[in-house]
Design a protein around this motif. Sequence first.
Motif, mmCIF file in Angstrom:
data_model
loop_
_atom_site.group_PDB
_atom_site.id
_atom_site.type_symbol
_atom_site.label_atom_id
_atom_site.label_comp_id
_atom_site.label_asym_id
_atom_site.label_seq_id
_atom_site.Cartn_x
_atom_site.Cartn_y
_atom_site.Cartn_z
ATOM 1 N N ILE A 207 -11.192 14.540 33.818
ATOM 2 C CA ILE A 207 -12.284 14.088 32.937
ATOM 3 C C ILE A 207 -12.120 14.705 31.555
ATOM 4 N N HIS A 208 -11.717 15.965 31.509
ATOM 5 C CA HIS A 208 -11.500 16.627 30.217
ATOM 6 C C HIS A 208 -10.475 15.838 29.397
ATOM 7 N N ASN A 209 -9.325 15.558 30.035
ATOM 8 C CA ASN A 209 -8.254 14.869 29.299
ATOM 9 C C ASN A 209 -8.693 13.462 28.903
ATOM 10 N N ALA A 210 -9.399 12.788 29.795
ATOM 11 C CA ALA A 210 -9.850 11.420 29.484
ATOM 12 C C ALA A 210 -10.856 11.436 28.330
ATOM 13 N N ALA A 211 -11.740 12.433 28.337
ATOM 14 C CA ALA A 211 -12.783 12.507 27.294
ATOM 15 C C ALA A 211 -12.176 12.748 25.921
ATOM 16 N N MET A 212 -11.022 13.422 25.898
ATOM 17 C CA MET A 212 -10.380 13.746 24.618
ATOM 18 C C MET A 212 -9.547 12.587 24.076
ATOM 19 N N ALA A 213 -9.311 11.557 24.884
ATOM 20 C CA ALA A 213 -8.527 10.404 24.409
ATOM 21 C C ALA A 213 -9.330 9.657 23.345
ATOM 22 N N GLN A 214 -8.660 9.223 22.294
ATOM 23 C CA GLN A 214 -9.349 8.600 21.161
ATOM 24 C C GLN A 214 -9.178 7.078 21.194
ATOM 25 N N PRO A 215 -10.253 6.322 21.251
ATOM 26 C CA PRO A 215 -10.154 4.860 21.223
ATOM 27 C C PRO A 215 -9.544 4.367 19.909
ATOM 28 N N GLU A 216 -8.909 3.169 19.969
ATOM 29 C CA GLU A 216 -8.206 2.634 18.789
ATOM 30 C C GLU A 216 -9.122 2.522 17.565
ATOM 31 N N PHE A 217 -10.318 1.917 17.747
ATOM 32 C CA PHE A 217 -11.194 1.717 16.566
ATOM 33 C C PHE A 217 -11.607 3.060 15.965
ATOM 34 N N PHE A 218 -11.683 4.061 16.823
ATOM 35 C CA PHE A 218 -12.108 5.384 16.375
ATOM 36 C C PHE A 218 -10.983 6.048 15.572
ATOM 37 N N LYS A 219 -9.748 5.890 16.087
ATOM 38 C CA LYS A 219 -8.595 6.452 15.364
ATOM 39 C C LYS A 219 -8.505 5.823 13.980
ATOM 40 N N LYS A 220 -8.720 4.483 13.924
ATOM 41 C CA LYS A 220 -8.637 3.782 12.629
ATOM 42 C C LYS A 220 -9.664 4.329 11.659
ATOM 43 N N ALA A 221 -10.863 4.623 12.154
ATOM 44 C CA ALA A 221 -11.934 5.116 11.274
ATOM 45 C C ALA A 221 -11.557 6.461 10.636
ATOM 46 N N PHE A 222 -10.660 7.187 11.291
ATOM 47 C CA PHE A 222 -10.292 8.514 10.768
ATOM 48 C C PHE A 222 -8.852 8.559 10.253
ATOM 49 N N ALA A 223 -8.235 7.351 10.141
ATOM 50 C CA ALA A 223 -6.813 7.302 9.680
ATOM 51 C C ALA A 223 -6.743 7.663 8.198
#
Length: 280
Positions: free
Chosen positions: A264-280
């Motif tokens: 769950i820890h590792n899954a929670a830390m995964a970043q969704p695509e739209f979220f990564k784009k917002a911080f690119a």
Amino acid sequence: MNSSEWFTEQAASTGTAFSLKITKKLHEEQSDFQHLEIYETETFGNLMIIDGCTMVSTRDNFFYHEMMSHPALFLHSNPKRVWIIGGGDCGTLREVLKHKGVEQAVQIDIDERVTRLAEIYFSELCESNDDPRADLKFIDGIKWVKDAAPNSVDLIIVDSTDPIGPAEGLFGEEFYRDCIACLSENGLLVQQSESALLHLNLIIEMRDAMKNAGFPHQQTLFFPQCLYPSGWWSATIASKAELAFRANDCANKDFETTYYNVDIHNAAMAQPEFFKKAFA
Ligand code: SAM
């Protein structure tokens, strides 16, 4: 409440709402700081509402309380001194104290009435309040952090209400600067950061403020929370040092959790695509 049988929280700005069938109103009062209501629900146990917003239910609080505490505690190399800003229902405090290495956990909530009501209606969340390592203070968390000495805490958990009313200042650059000033060298801060689907701008602003305040690293983690708007919630970590997950310690933890574990820890830390784009 829209009828005698349902409690509905309307998140008006997002055009969404969530309802629970209630069986009884257990309590209502206006404290010095906010409007507090407690209901008994048909399927979610007891429900606490502050200023019309859902805070905690018996049935699903474990998602939030575990994810506000354990990821950050296992991302710090050796957290001994922990502050919880807000958190008056005491559920986060209970999770923090499951870590034997924690020597002191101070909960700083502005409103003592929240804790007194939690002791009655959510007594299971308050079961560690008498732990000798626990210290419950009832003052403004913003002032507490401002007045703190340098190097006085390893982990700050901001378990607050939404950024309106008394919690507004907990989401700003000045507060984060004050946090940096009192955190130890490898210290980190974790803060509930609402829904990435509905409140992306809030997360962007929050992470900008953390960065501008001087935290070099930020990481948002995701978890389900069906009671909160969109049912998909987040917490954002700001740290002075690079985060390194103590996965072995997590895998060998000597306490029980209902949701959190290594996967769950590792899954929670995964970043969704739209979220990564917002911080690119
Ligand atoms: N799980 C909840 C959520 O995300 O909706 C948060 C629950 S916890 C009960 C929130 C607490 O933050 C409340 O008890 C409230 O009194 C406290 N709070 C709000 N502003 C605060 C401040 N400036 N200092 C300390 N506590 C504050």
